[in-house]
Design a protein around this motif. Structure first.
Motif, mmCIF file in Angstrom:
data_model
loop_
_atom_site.group_PDB
_atom_site.id
_atom_site.type_symbol
_atom_site.label_atom_id
_atom_site.label_comp_id
_atom_site.label_asym_id
_atom_site.label_seq_id
_atom_site.Cartn_x
_atom_site.Cartn_y
_atom_site.Cartn_z
ATOM 1 N N ILE A 6 0.861 -1.187 0.000
ATOM 2 C CA ILE A 6 0.000 0.000 0.000
ATOM 3 C C ILE A 6 0.896 1.235 0.000
ATOM 4 C CG2 ILE A 6 -1.758 1.314 1.240
ATOM 5 C CD1 ILE A 6 -2.762 -1.374 2.383
ATOM 6 N N LEU A 7 0.764 2.037 -1.045
ATOM 7 C CA LEU A 7 1.538 3.277 -1.160
ATOM 8 C C LEU A 7 0.803 4.443 -0.526
ATOM 9 C CD1 LEU A 7 2.678 2.921 -4.882
ATOM 10 C CD2 LEU A 7 3.961 2.306 -2.813
ATOM 11 N N GLN A 8 -0.526 4.411 -0.650
ATOM 12 C CA GLN A 8 -1.369 5.454 -0.074
ATOM 13 C C GLN A 8 -2.635 4.797 0.433
ATOM 14 O OE1 GLN A 8 -2.121 9.139 -2.388
ATOM 15 N NE2 GLN A 8 -4.269 8.626 -2.102
ATOM 16 N N GLU A 9 -2.889 4.903 1.697
ATOM 17 C CA GLU A 9 -4.099 4.330 2.292
ATOM 18 C C GLU A 9 -5.337 4.981 1.675
ATOM 19 O OE1 GLU A 9 -4.425 1.870 4.497
ATOM 20 O OE2 GLU A 9 -2.309 1.595 4.973
ATOM 21 N N PRO A 10 -6.477 4.292 1.671
ATOM 22 C CA PRO A 10 -7.711 4.889 1.152
ATOM 23 C C PRO A 10 -8.032 6.215 1.841
ATOM 24 C CG PRO A 10 -8.003 2.537 1.497
ATOM 25 C CD PRO A 10 -6.669 2.896 2.096
ATOM 26 N N ARG A 11 -8.349 7.204 1.001
ATOM 27 C CA ARG A 11 -8.654 8.539 1.524
ATOM 28 C C ARG A 11 -9.309 9.371 0.436
ATOM 29 N NH1 ARG A 11 -2.688 11.415 1.591
ATOM 30 N NH2 ARG A 11 -2.559 11.667 -0.650
ATOM 31 N N ASP A 12 -9.825 10.528 0.844
ATOM 32 C CA ASP A 12 -10.350 11.475 -0.128
ATOM 33 C C ASP A 12 -9.195 11.994 -0.969
ATOM 34 O OD1 ASP A 12 -13.046 11.367 0.651
ATOM 35 O OD2 ASP A 12 -12.697 12.810 2.264
ATOM 36 N N GLY A 13 -9.413 12.064 -2.274
ATOM 37 C CA GLY A 13 -8.376 12.521 -3.179
ATOM 38 C C GLY A 13 -8.239 14.029 -3.186
ATOM 39 N N ALA A 14 -7.058 14.486 -3.526
ATOM 40 C CA ALA A 14 -6.804 15.923 -3.621
ATOM 41 C C ALA A 14 -7.386 16.505 -4.908
ATOM 42 C CB ALA A 14 -5.298 16.186 -3.560
ATOM 43 N N PHE A 15 -7.665 15.635 -5.893
ATOM 44 C CA PHE A 15 -8.150 16.102 -7.191
ATOM 45 C C PHE A 15 -9.417 15.351 -7.581
ATOM 46 C CE2 PHE A 15 -3.486 16.093 -7.127
ATOM 47 C CZ PHE A 15 -3.245 17.449 -7.245
ATOM 48 N N GLY A 16 -10.403 16.046 -8.073
ATOM 49 C CA GLY A 16 -11.547 15.427 -8.720
ATOM 50 C C GLY A 16 -12.641 14.846 -7.846
#
Length: 141
Positions: free
Chosen positions: A97-107
């Motif tokens: 896992i490089l980035q845990e699930p989360r709200d994205g910064a874009f879109g």
């Protein structure tokens, strides 16, 4: 030239690790040539190929074995909970896992980034604006 894509082929260091990883996720090869390449049908008319890096280099006329970089394959799911579930399944199958699930910064999306055992980066995302029409066209929202 028609605007179409039929193959995405990625050089991989360890074909057996890729085979095991995607089998654990329930993928079935469309063609599997041990020691060379595995193709998975990932959409109508579209195959993802995992090509052993030395064979990839030979086929492309390269002097060095390439590694995947600068490319993200994306898989959209129906909800944020589906993002969590798929990321967990991929990690259990050997992904990092490089980035845990989360709200994205874009879109306005909810997403995570994982790396498969051969370095292929996947974005697992829920995009409420994503829609595929009956004719196959994509509305990104």
């Amino acid at each position: 030239m028609d605007q179409q894509l039929h193959f995405i082929t990625v050089a991989t260091r360890d074909l057996d690790a890729g085979r095991s990883f995607y089998r654990t996720l329930g993928w079935t090869p469309a063609l599997d040539v041990p020691g060379e390449i595995i193709f998975y049908q990932v959409a109508p008319g579209l195959l993802l190929g995992l090509f052993l890096d030395d064979k990839f280099a030979q086929d492309a006329g390269l002097d060095a074995r390439p590694a995947p970089s600068g490319v993200t394959l994306s898989h959209n799911v129906g909800s944020p909970a589906d993002v969590d579930q798929l990321v967990s399944a991929m990690a259990a199958a050997g992904a990092t896992i490089l980035q845990e699930p989360r709200d994205g910064a874009f879109g306005g999306i909810f997403h995570a980034l994982v790396r498969d055992p051969n370095g292929i980066v996947w974005e697992i995302a829920h995009n409420p604006g994503w829609h595929i029409g009956e004719d196959g066209t994509v509305d990104i929202g």
